[in-house]
Design a protein around this motif. Sequence first.
Motif, PDB file in Angstrom:
ATOM      1  N   VAL A   1       0.860  -1.185   0.000  1.00 28.41           N
ATOM      2  CA  VAL A   1       0.000   0.000   0.000  1.00 28.41           C
ATOM      3  C   VAL A   1       0.890   1.228   0.000  1.00 28.41           C
ATOM      4  O   VAL A   1       1.968   1.243   0.618  1.00 28.41           O
ATOM      5  N   ARG A   2       0.432   2.269  -0.713  1.00 30.16           N
ATOM      6  CA  ARG A   2       1.237   3.488  -0.847  1.00 30.16           C
ATOM      7  C   ARG A   2       0.324   4.705  -0.800  1.00 30.16           C
ATOM      8  O   ARG A   2      -0.686   4.767  -1.516  1.00 30.16           O
TER       9      ARG A   2
ATOM     10  N   THR B   1       0.214   8.659  -1.582  1.00 31.59           N
ATOM     11  CA  THR B   1       0.943   9.567  -2.457  1.00 31.59           C
ATOM     12  C   THR B   1       0.302  10.950  -2.455  1.00 31.59           C
ATOM     13  O   THR B   1      -0.927  11.077  -2.398  1.00 31.59           O
TER      14      THR B   1
ATOM     15  N   SER C   1       5.166  14.991  -7.391  1.00 33.60           N
ATOM     16  CA  SER C   1       4.584  13.826  -6.736  1.00 33.60           C
ATOM     17  C   SER C   1       5.594  13.251  -5.760  1.00 33.60           C
ATOM     18  O   SER C   1       6.798  13.196  -6.054  1.00 33.60           O
TER      19      SER C   1
ATOM     20  N   ASN D   1       5.908  10.163  -2.350  1.00 36.48           N
ATOM     21  CA  ASN D   1       5.302   9.135  -1.513  1.00 36.48           C
ATOM     22  C   ASN D   1       5.395   9.535  -0.045  1.00 36.48           C
ATOM     23  O   ASN D   1       6.476   9.901   0.441  1.00 36.48           O
TER      24      ASN D   1
ATOM     25  N   LYS E   1       4.761   4.005   2.456  1.00 37.00           N
ATOM     26  CA  LYS E   1       4.798   2.806   1.621  1.00 37.00           C
ATOM     27  C   LYS E   1       5.019   1.617   2.547  1.00 37.00           C
ATOM     28  O   LYS E   1       6.044   1.524   3.223  1.00 37.00           O
TER      29      LYS E   1
ATOM     30  N   SER F   1      -3.821  10.128  -2.753  1.00 36.59           N
ATOM     31  CA  SER F   1      -4.414   8.860  -3.196  1.00 36.59           C
ATOM     32  C   SER F   1      -3.753   7.709  -2.452  1.00 36.59           C
ATOM     33  O   SER F   1      -2.568   7.775  -2.074  1.00 36.59           O
TER      34      SER F   1
ATOM     35  N   LYS G   1      -2.922   3.740  -2.970  1.00 35.43           N
ATOM     36  CA  LYS G   1      -2.803   2.700  -3.983  1.00 35.43           C
ATOM     37  C   LYS G   1      -2.492   1.381  -3.288  1.00 35.43           C
ATOM     38  O   LYS G   1      -1.486   1.249  -2.580  1.00 35.43           O
TER      39      LYS G   1
ATOM     40  N   TYR H   1      -1.760  -2.527  -4.152  1.00 35.55           N
ATOM     41  CA  TYR H   1      -1.387  -3.313  -5.323  1.00 35.55           C
ATOM     42  C   TYR H   1      -0.648  -4.571  -4.893  1.00 35.55           C
ATOM     43  O   TYR H   1      -0.182  -4.707  -3.744  1.00 35.55           O
TER      44      TYR H   1
ATOM     45  N   ALA I   1      -3.781  -3.422  -9.317  1.00 41.60           N
ATOM     46  CA  ALA I   1      -3.835  -2.347  -8.320  1.00 41.60           C
ATOM     47  C   ALA I   1      -5.242  -1.771  -8.236  1.00 41.60           C
ATOM     48  O   ALA I   1      -6.026  -1.837  -9.189  1.00 41.60           O
ATOM     49  N   VAL I   2      -5.526  -1.192  -7.072  1.00 46.93           N
ATOM     50  CA  VAL I   2      -6.770  -0.455  -6.821  1.00 46.93           C
ATOM     51  C   VAL I   2      -6.371   0.895  -6.238  1.00 46.93           C
ATOM     52  O   VAL I   2      -5.622   0.956  -5.252  1.00 46.93           O
ATOM     53  N   ASN I   3      -6.869   1.983  -6.832  1.00 46.00           N
ATOM     54  CA  ASN I   3      -6.552   3.341  -6.375  1.00 46.00           C
ATOM     55  C   ASN I   3      -7.778   3.962  -5.718  1.00 46.00           C
ATOM     56  O   ASN I   3      -8.893   3.884  -6.254  1.00 46.00           O
TER      57      ASN I   3
END
Length: 464
Positions: free
Chosen positions: A208-209, A211, A226, A228, A231, A270, A272, A274, A284-286
Amino acid sequence: MPAVKGFSIVYNALNEDGTFSEGDTLSGKVTLALQKPSAVQSLFVKVKGDAQVRWTTRSGNHNHTHSSHRRYFKLKHFLIAENTNETVLPQGNHVYDFSFTLPSTSMPSSFKGSHGYIVYRLEAKLSRSWRVDQTVDKEIFFRSKSLPYLQTLMSPQIGVADKEVGIFSSGNVHMEVTVDRTAYAPGQTAMIVAKINNSSSSDMIPKVRLTQAIVYTASSSTKHESRNIHKIAGQSVHPHSNKEVSWAVKIPANQELSIKNCDIISVEYSLKVYLDISFAFDPAVNFPVIIISPTLMSCSQPSVSGPNSDFLPFAPSVPHYPASPHRYPAAQAYSAPPPSYPGNPSLMYPNQPVPTAWRYSNPGSHASSYGSPCLPSSSSNILHPPPNVHSFHAPSPPFHPRPSGQMTDSDPAIPQVVDTAPSAPAYELPPYLMNTNFLSQSDEPPPAYSVIFPSSANEESNEA
């Protein structure tokens, strides 16, 4: 020796964070310390909000600068009016109070980035003849509370990802992810749960991240950034197995708020989730994430009924009736006094208090500005129980006491209360109406009232 010894400005904080929002009142003091009398042209204080972006690009041998500016408001107040004649102030400390009401229109939160900023500033300026103007200022930390559909951001988010694994392995993978909500305040924790069904021949690591994405806009050009924030990796999911993985992602306490109401600077977040699969595209799902101020977050939480709430649960109070020898235990009291009988004063009803049963109990507030949501609008919130059938007392014959020892069994006893409530008069229908169905729907007109209930002779004589 300079005339001005000190010049400062302070403002009054509205909360422990010292932040302000749309529609708030900004007040404070300006202090001017003079070591000797001095002539002043003007002294004013102002507050303003601005957004600015600026960056440079190189094309060949030429540099091109991109910039844009937005002003959201500017308020100004003179503490010493500007006029042709200077105002002479004596030696000593001079303290001036000021107060502004910030605009209630939507404005973005304070922000500082590498290519732009959104700043709200409080400034005081002193002007004197033949002297350089003196200025003191303070930055105001602004937290926008303009966010429509806030309650919808408190609902969970659900996302699904299905993918065929790549060339070097076979099978597919299915992942269903749930995030507890969309909006968070700095310092809060996002709870994430992923259910993974690995039907492939590959190992995969769930990750999971969080961002942050920043976009600067000037005319038709944009600048993107952008980075992070978090993570986190979970344990490996082996081939042909199911696994549930959960994460707790904490939003940093000093994290910048989301900005969506500025046309030259936007800040978005967001999440993410994945699956890291070797030699394959990662499914992945955002999820969008919105970071809002703690004050706005507290307003979105459901309120609990308290002492000052107008929407308390129904809590009827049980009425208390004093004992009375002239009332049966099962009878109810009346809100109006019962009839009295002058011929027999000993049988008169005692005065009874008006019952206060069936009211909505609100111990913390005697009067509500909104009124009760369940009671009809009236001058009283009391609902009385319906009265029962009246109890009548038959008048007793006159009582003539005799000398002691001369009483007999035929003498009238002490008057007793007798419940002689008259029953309703009985009416008999005529024979031709006995089998009539009055509920049937037909075109025939209903019978007249006088046919069903003929008047008695006594009533006719009275009417005559």
